[in-house]
Every structure is written in C-alpha cells, then in structure tokens.
Write an enzyme that holds these catalytic residues in place. Structure first.
Site, short mmCIF file in Angstrom:
data_model
loop_
_atom_site.label_atom_id
_atom_site.label_comp_id
_atom_site.label_asym_id
_atom_site.label_seq_id
_atom_site.Cartn_x
_atom_site.Cartn_y
_atom_site.Cartn_z
N HIS A 198 -4.69 -3.33 6.17
CA HIS A 198 -4.36 -3.49 4.76
C HIS A 198 -5.81 -4.17 4.34
O HIS A 198 -6.24 -5.38 3.91
CB HIS A 198 -3.44 -4.92 4.57
N ASP A 241 0.74 -1.25 -0.12
CA ASP A 241 0.01 -0.02 0.01
C ASP A 241 0.86 1.17 -0.05
O ASP A 241 0.51 2.01 -0.60
CB ASP A 241 -0.88 -0.16 1.20
#
Ligand code: NAX
Length: 327
Positions: free
Chosen positions: A189, A161
């Site tokens: 996440h 990410d």
C-alpha cells in the site's frame, strides 16, 4: 438475536476512527442482524482520551440498535480482550523531516506490542486488519509476535487502492463502477503498488480490450491510484479518512462473506513472485466467514512481472529495516 461480535479499534479518536465507528455500529461491516461491542483504544494522553469520550457520546446519541456496548481504554489488554476482530488503525504519523526507516521502526514498536497482546487475550477466532501505515509491514510485524494465532489471521488493507482503481477504470470507460470487476492490487500500500488492469473486467470483458489506451493503463492510471493519497492531502489539507474507513468496511465485510473476490494484503507464500515472508496485496477469495485463499495462477505478463518485482523489493526492504525487531 445473535451473540455480539467484539470489535477492537485502535486510534479510535482519529479521523478514520470518526468515519469508521458509526458505520460499524450501524451494521455496515457485519450485517444488519449482527450486534457489536466496540472496544476502543487510544493513547494514554488526556487530549486523545477526552476526544474518545466525545466520540463515544456521539455513538450513544445515535441509539444504534446493534451497538451493545462501548469500551473506552488506553490499555491494550482491555481493548483486545476477547476481540473477534481487531482493526489496527492507530499509528504514528510521519513527522516533518522524519526518515521512512524511523517511521517504520517507531510504528514497529506499536505493532510488536499490539501483536503480542492480541495473541494473548483476543478471542480464539481473532482476526486482525491493519490500516495504520506502513500497513503491510505493520501486519507482518504484528503477526511475527503471534504464537497462538496463525499468520493468515493478520491482514492489511489495500482495499482503498482497489476501490480507487475501480472508479478510475469506470470513469475512463464511462460505465458504472458496478460494471467493473476483478480489480486486483498487487504488493505494497504505497505508490509502488500495481493495479493489475490486465486482469480487470468491464461487463465481463478484459479492460485492455474495452478501454484500449494501453499507455494510460500502464502509466497515468497507475500514478493516479498510487498517488491518490497525496492528491487528497493536497486538495483537502488532510489525509483520506471517509474513503479509508469505507474501504475497511469493505475489507472486513468481504472477508466475512464467502464467495467474495477482492484484494487483501496477506502473508505471501511465494505466489506471483513475492518473497514468502512479506505481506503483499494479492487477489483472494473468501472461502468461509473470516477464511480465504489466494487465487493462484492468474496470467502475469512481462509488464506485470516488472511492476510486481518493484513493489516486492520495497516490501523486502521494509522487512529488512525492521528485521532486528522481529526476533
Ligand atoms: P489520525 O492521526 O487522525 O488518528 C490516529 C489516531 O491513532 C490518533 O488519535 C492517535 O492518538 C492514535 N494512536 C496512535 N498510536 C496509537 C496506539 N499505539 N494505540 C492506539 N491509538 C494510537 O490518523 P488517521 O487519519 O485516522 O490515519 C490512521 C492511519 O491510517 C495512519 O497511519 C495513516 O497513514 C493510515 N492510512 C492508511 C490507509 C490504507 O489504505 N492502508 C489509507 C488512509 C490512511 O492514510
């Protein structure tokens, strides 16, 4: 010649495994002078073990000078035995019509067992990085089983990410990714994660100042990063593998490199408004090989606080779903 590091990798015959093992064996994760022994775990299913055999044959065929051994096994005790790093990639995928709660519980069983075995048989300096989803909660579950290893040895990966956010910011500002720094991912996440654009910098200047477009930073950029996994599945027909493997290389390498500043999902101690018992993506600084501290007191504005509250709630909900397993 340094003593080899033992690296256990679960789900080694899967698609991330196939993109990951060759990078580890080539020295990308632990350095060009650090030999490794790969201890590869797969499920005790003929097809998976046969595929693992094929991967091991390909590793052999690369003649990597740093690869000092390969263990192929379906026994966790063997895979995690004396392991210095355990990379927990293998997990059960979400099947059609499967509820998220069922996925959490099914995967929870895997991470309870693996946490227990790692705690019993891994090296005294053992460190764990969880990739298998839901990664944050799986790391929390594995850590809950540890009696010997401290909780801070268990981390989960939000580096993919971070890397995704870095590239989005670089593209928007029309600069190289190397000009972008301090990109921190807060929380889970999952699409609720918060890419803290207000802390990120381009050539040392705050991103909102360089890019402007506050609305883009608050909405489109967050969406693009948070839903990138789904966009890749839609385009490629399969989930991210090479970029996930690359992110894991970055995650571990930066945790082994003192001075690095990066995003890692670690046990929260209440900083930035996260519940103290969840594993949240946080800004960390590596202080010694394998050791880190959470960077505290970065400025959090109202927008960031709101986003953090949402992703924290999801982590707390996930924890509540599996809480009976933790006892
Ligand atoms: P694959 O389905 O290709 O491979 C998973 C492998 O794990 C399979 O070979 C399977 O046999 C094995 N496995 C399952 N249970 C196991 C167990 N108990 N012990 C050992 N091996 C086991 O999935 P892949 O694309 O490699 O993805 C692996 C995991 O990474 C998934 O949970 C996925 O959701 C997760 N991801 C996490 C990311 C992150 O940023 N944290 C990003 C990429 C990825 O989606």
């Amino acid at each position: 010649m340094k003593k080899p590091i033992r690296v256990a990798v679960t789900g080694a015959a899967g698609q991330i495994g196939y993109a990951l093992l060759f990078r580890i064996a080539s020295g990308a994760m632990f350095g060009a002078d650090q030999p490794v022994i790969l201890q590869l775990l797969e499920v005790p299913v003929e097809k998976a073990l046969k595929a693992l055999e094929g991967v091991a044959m390909e590793l052999d065929d690369c003649a990597f000078p740093l690869l000092h051994g390969i263990v192929q096994t379906s026994k966790p005790e063997e895979a995690f035995g004396d392991a210095n790093w355990s990379l927990l990639v293998g997990a059960k995928p979400r099947g059609p019509g499967m509820e998220r709660a069922d996925l959490l519980k099914d995967n929870g069983k895997i991470f309870i067992e693996q946490g227990r075995v790692i705690d019993r048989v891994a090296a005294s300096d053992a460190r764990v990085a969880v990739v298998g989803n839901p990664a944050n909660t799986n790391a929390m579950i594995a850590a809950s089983q540890a009696k010997r290893l401290p909780a801070d040895r268990f981390t989960a990966m939000v580096r993919l990410d971070q890397n995704r956010a870095t590239t989005q910011l670089a593209k928007k500002a029309n600069v190289l990714v190397s000009n972008v720094s301090d990109v921190f991912i807060f929380g889970n996440h999952s699409p609720t994660m918060f890419s803290a654009f207000h802390l990120a910098k381009i050539n040392g200047k705050p991103v909102p100042q360089v890019i402007g477009h506050l609305e883009w930073l608050k909405s489109e950029m967050q969406e693009t990063v948070g839903k990138r996994g789904a966009a890749i599945i839609a385009a490629r027909g399969m989930s991210s593998a090479a970029s996930a493997a690359n992110a894991l290389v970055d995650h571990v390498r930066d945790l082994m490199t003192p001075g690095m500043i990066h995003s890692v999902a670690v046990k929260s101690h209440g900083d930035y408004g996260f519940d103290p018992d969840v594993w949240a993506g946080l800004p960390v600084k590596t202080t010694a090989p394998g050791a880190y501290e959470v960077i505290k007191n970065l400025p959090i504005d109202d927008f960031a606080r709101e986003k953090i509250a949402i992703t924290n709630k999801e982590l707390v909900d996930e924890r509540n779903t599996v809480k009976d397993m933790l006892k």
